[in-house]
Design a protein around this motif. Structure first.
Motif, PDB file in Angstrom:
ATOM      1  N   GLU A  44       0.984  -1.120   0.148  1.00  0.00           N
ATOM      2  CA  GLU A  44      -0.118  -0.293  -0.328  1.00  0.00           C
ATOM      3  C   GLU A  44       0.777   0.910  -0.055  1.00  0.00           C
ATOM      4  OE1 GLU A  44      -1.749  -1.779   3.146  1.00  0.00           O
ATOM      5  OE2 GLU A  44      -3.635  -1.571   1.930  1.00  0.00           O
ATOM      6  N   THR A  59      -0.273  -4.727  -7.860  1.00  0.00           N
ATOM      7  CA  THR A  59      -0.944  -5.624  -6.899  1.00  0.00           C
ATOM      8  C   THR A  59      -1.325  -7.004  -7.202  1.00  0.00           C
ATOM      9  OG1 THR A  59      -2.615  -5.137  -7.649  1.00  0.00           O
ATOM     10  CG2 THR A  59      -2.250  -3.715  -6.197  1.00  0.00           C
ATOM     11  N   TYR A  70      -7.069  -9.654  -7.435  1.00  0.00           N
ATOM     12  CA  TYR A  70      -5.954  -8.449  -6.895  1.00  0.00           C
ATOM     13  C   TYR A  70      -5.803  -7.575  -7.858  1.00  0.00           C
ATOM     14  CZ  TYR A  70      -4.089 -10.298  -2.052  1.00  0.00           C
ATOM     15  OH  TYR A  70      -4.472 -10.647  -1.478  1.00  0.00           O
ATOM     16  N   SER A  73     -10.521  -6.434  -8.859  1.00  0.00           N
ATOM     17  CA  SER A  73     -10.515  -6.004  -7.037  1.00  0.00           C
ATOM     18  C   SER A  73      -9.916  -4.128  -7.522  1.00  0.00           C
ATOM     19  CB  SER A  73      -9.814  -5.972  -5.454  1.00  0.00           C
ATOM     20  OG  SER A  73     -11.312  -6.524  -5.935  1.00  0.00           O
ATOM     21  N   SER A  74      -8.448  -3.568  -7.998  1.00  0.00           N
ATOM     22  CA  SER A  74      -8.031  -2.459  -8.104  1.00  0.00           C
ATOM     23  C   SER A  74      -8.795  -1.930  -9.054  1.00  0.00           C
ATOM     24  CB  SER A  74      -6.825  -3.302  -8.764  1.00  0.00           C
ATOM     25  OG  SER A  74      -6.648  -3.941  -9.391  1.00  0.00           O
ATOM     26  N   HIS A 357     -10.770  -3.220  -2.032  1.00  0.00           N
ATOM     27  CA  HIS A 357      -9.830  -2.465  -2.550  1.00  0.00           C
ATOM     28  C   HIS A 357     -10.469  -0.947  -2.641  1.00  0.00           C
ATOM     29  CE1 HIS A 357      -6.412  -5.192  -5.115  1.00  0.00           C
ATOM     30  NE2 HIS A 357      -7.283  -5.591  -4.582  1.00  0.00           N
ATOM     31  N   TYR A 359      -8.965   2.804  -3.300  1.00  0.00           N
ATOM     32  CA  TYR A 359      -8.299   3.569  -4.461  1.00  0.00           C
ATOM     33  C   TYR A 359      -8.534   5.249  -4.028  1.00  0.00           C
ATOM     34  CZ  TYR A 359      -6.185  -0.692  -5.642  1.00  0.00           C
ATOM     35  OH  TYR A 359      -4.998  -1.815  -5.397  1.00  0.00           O
ATOM     36  N   ILE A 372      -6.095  -2.500   1.469  1.00  0.00           N
ATOM     37  CA  ILE A 372      -6.597  -3.757   0.775  1.00  0.00           C
ATOM     38  C   ILE A 372      -6.519  -4.475   1.894  1.00  0.00           C
ATOM     39  CG2 ILE A 372      -5.517  -6.064  -0.629  1.00  0.00           C
ATOM     40  CD1 ILE A 372      -3.257  -3.218  -2.417  1.00  0.00           C
TER      41      ILE A 372
END
Lengths: 431, 262
Positions: A44, A59, A70, A73-74, A357, A359, A372
């Protein structure tokens, strides 16, 4: 019997490095610690300042076993921040990619990591000498999962084709159709595999009052979209994730312990939770088999997660076949977007459970903050709680045997320790 | 002579490279026939101590405990081979090498003092003698099998050192830089992945680290001409092989250049 301790220095057949520490006082359990000593990698923090396009590539490196989760979700979280909506075609292909990861990851866990516990072997490779047909079938299923991720993602470990907005390129009709015969074979093989694991001798043990949580969607078996449902009847919007759950740092682990704020109690994610909450949305073959093997409507025996994985492999094959057989792919491979400052959140269903996740991005498309929350760190407190109960069932003078039975239970959750060693927003410290 | 004994060991990493061995589904059981896998915690509960004929090492050194642990594994192993970008170049976690690790730990952990970490994430070769390095993030399973086979046959393992560009030519992939103006690290990156990214219409991002004698300055000059800022060009080299000497040196040069411009 006075005070004694049981220690498993290295938990085997799990992804990553961890150990187990149990302190007993006579027959009573004083303390149970799932010790995760996997070195922290600080993802992170590493993401801050990077362009948002780098996020799915970086990720993915959190976990070699579930990189697709990963990436999914990102990209969903970043698309939420950029207010991008992807086309139904891209959405479908993302589910297809996820099917590949479920088949590969569940296939690996069932055959090489978990089944040996039920049949008394140290490894899947050793088990292959007595069960060649079953292990070979399992390896073939696992290979199909890898082939699918390879075709759509470019390679099976750390795929390269996923990007914010969609894919760098769409697969060709020929690439897609090539997989159909193998997947037709695989669907039947997955049904046989699931029948086989359902015939194992399961310990008579139920996790007491465990709360199961997974994504849920009105029309689909949960994978990459939905709201969160709980077995206690709650519905939680993914946007409220951080308001509902809390991560605590404990001294004995580099991974976090998660609890629900409203109850102060741990909870369980993963295949058993998904099946318990969404059985009626499984594919027809998977539902039929669940009924045939008489799986309880709400199954609370953690050892039976291997059956849930089998049912999810069947589902993944059936859904993948439907998409593979579909009409030729058309439209853009990805949606374009403009940078804008914003915040985006998303949760998808990694093989081991819900992966969250969040951001914050700035107006130039750079990452300001990343958070995350991987499934294993969320499951960790529930694993310890279940172990405390399980020990009373398996305690014996033979400490090796007791340790082995405890290890068996831990492996049933398929903890992916590599993934679990990072978190953000710690609010309470517990010693 | 009995079967050679293989040990697989993990340090800071994602497990992906050792998974490559389990992902060699077609050869896996055959490998297990000719090699005695005596220590592989990800795959087996049978854990034997050394000596080992071959040790495969995944992951980078990031904690004081791991710095000790690798010494013992080296003493126990006849042939020690590192697998993957973490073990051969410090991995993505080496991005913290140029930053303040204490600050990073505080950003991630409420009580960072519970956890001991080193300031740097370093390659295995910075700690012990390494007999062979297999590059990649992740490694290529066919290369891994070829290396194991060559060891069994008593020949030196060979993996190509040429750049990704040659593999694009072999595959018949049209150059993404020339045709579409997409920035690509292919000319300076070692082959091994089979040049996947350009075939998916994106530039190479350097998973296998620097090729033999890479001309990084020349590539940077081109990308700067094409409109990149020095910071962007530097940034492109700062990922999974950020601490591989050639990538590190050039990204530092570009970072300094960016600083001068500001």
């Amino acid at each position: 019997m006075g005070n004694r301790t049981i220690k498993v220095e290295t938990l085997t057949r799990v992804e990553g490095e961890g150990g187990l520490y149990i302190r007993l006082n006579g027959e009573a359990v004083d303390e149970v610690r799932l010790e995760i000593y996997e070195p922290p990698r600080l993802f992170e923090a590493l993401l801050r300042g990077r362009p948002l396009e780098d996020v799915p590539d970086i990720t993915a490196r959190i976990c070699g076993i579930c990189p697709v989760a990963y990436q999914m979700s990102s990209v969903h979280a970043l698309e939420a921040a950029l207010e991008v909506t992807v086309s139904p075609e891209i959405r479908r292909l993302r589910r297809l990619l996820y099917c590949g990861e479920w088949i590969e990851s569940h296939g690996l866990h069932m055959h090489l990591l978990h089944a040996p516990d039920f049949l008394g072997f140290d490894s899947g490779l050793e088990m292959a000498k007595q069960f060649p047909e079953e292990v070979n079938r399992g390896l073939r299923l696992k290979k199909h999962g890898n082939q699918l991720v390879d075709m759509l993602g470019g390679r099976a470990i750390h795929p390269i084709n996923v990007c914010v907005g969609g894919f760098y390129r769409l697969p060709t009709r020929k690439e897609v159709q090539k997989l159909i015969p193998d997947f037709e074979w695989g669907l039947n093989a997955a049904i046989e595999t699931t029948r086989w694991v359902a015939s194992f001798d399961f310990p008579d043990f139920e996790s007491p009052d465990c709360e199961y949580i997974s994504l849920s969607h009105p029309d689909e078996y949960p994978m990459n979209a939905g709201v969160m449902k709980t077995s206690s009847g709650d519905t939680i919007d993914v946007a409220n994730y951080e308001a509902e759950f809390e991560e605590l740092q404990v001294p004995h682990s580099t991974a976090l312990h998660a609890i629900r704020k409203s109850t102060g109690r741990p909870y369980l994610l993963g295949p058993l939770a998904r099946i318990n909450l969404n059985r009626d949305r499984l594919s027809p073959s998977a539902q039929k088999l669940a009924d045939e093997i008489k799986l309880e409507p709400v199954c609370c025996n953690p050892h039976k997660a291997i059956i849930a994985r089998g049912l999810e492999i069947i589902h993944a094959y059936e859904e993948a076949l439907m998409i593979l057989r579909d009409q030729p792919l058309k439209g853009k491979s990805r949606e374009s977007y403009e940078y804008q400052a914003g915040k985006g959140m998303s949760a998808t269903e990694a093989p081991r459970g819900t992966l969250f996740h969040r951001y914050i991005v700035d107006k130039d498309g750079k990452i300001v903050e990343a958070s995350i929350v991987p499934p294993t760190s969320q499951n960790q407190a529930q694993i310890e709680a279940d172990l405390k109960q399980w020990i009373s069932h398996v305690i014996s003078k033979d400490e090796r045997e007791t340790a082995r039975k405890c290890e068996n239970l831990v492996r049933a959750y398929d903890p992916c320790i590599s993934c679990s060693t990072h978190f953000l927003n710690v609010k309470i410290e517990r010693t | 002579m009995g079967k050679p004994k293989l040990g697989v060991f993990k340090f800071a990493s994602c497990d992906g490279c050792q998974l490559s061995l389990l992902d060699a589904e077609d050869q896996l059981l055959a490998v297990a026939e000719v090699i005695d896998i005596v220590h592989f915690p990800e795959a087996s509960s049978r854990l034997e101590s050394g000596p080992y004929d071959i040790a495969l090492i995944e992951g980078s050194i990031t904690t004081p405990h791991d710095a000790e642990r690798i010494q013992q594994i080296r003493r126990d192993s006849k042939f020690l081979m590192t697998i993957g970008a973490c073990a051969t170049a410090g991995g993505i976690q080496a991005l913290r090498n140029g930053a303040d690790t204490t600050e990073f730990m505080q950003a991630v952990y409420a009580t960072p003092e519970y956890i001991q970490v080193l300031d740097q994430s370093t390659a295995i070769a910075e700690h012990v003698k390494v007999d062979f390095e297999l590059r990649g993030c992740p490694i290529n399973q066919y290369q891994l099998i070829e290396v194991i086979q060559s060891l069994l046959a008593g020949r030196t393992p060979r993996t190509p050192k040429h750049s990704v560009c040659l593999d694009c030519k072999r595959r018949g992939t049209v150059c993404v830089t020339v045709a579409q103006g997409i920035a690509c690290l292919g000319p300076v990156t070692q082959s091994g992945c089979d040049a996947i990214c350009p075939s998916y219409h994106r530039g190479c991002y350097g998973c296998y680290g620097p090729a033999a004698q890479p001309n990084l300055v020349s590539l940077s000059t081109q990308t700067l001409k094409a409109g990149d800022s020095p910071a962007e060009a530097a940034h492109r080299l700062q990922n999974f092989n950020v601490s591989a000497p050639a990538f590190h040196q050039e990204s530092q040069r570009l970072t300094d250049q960016a600083r001068e411009q500001n």
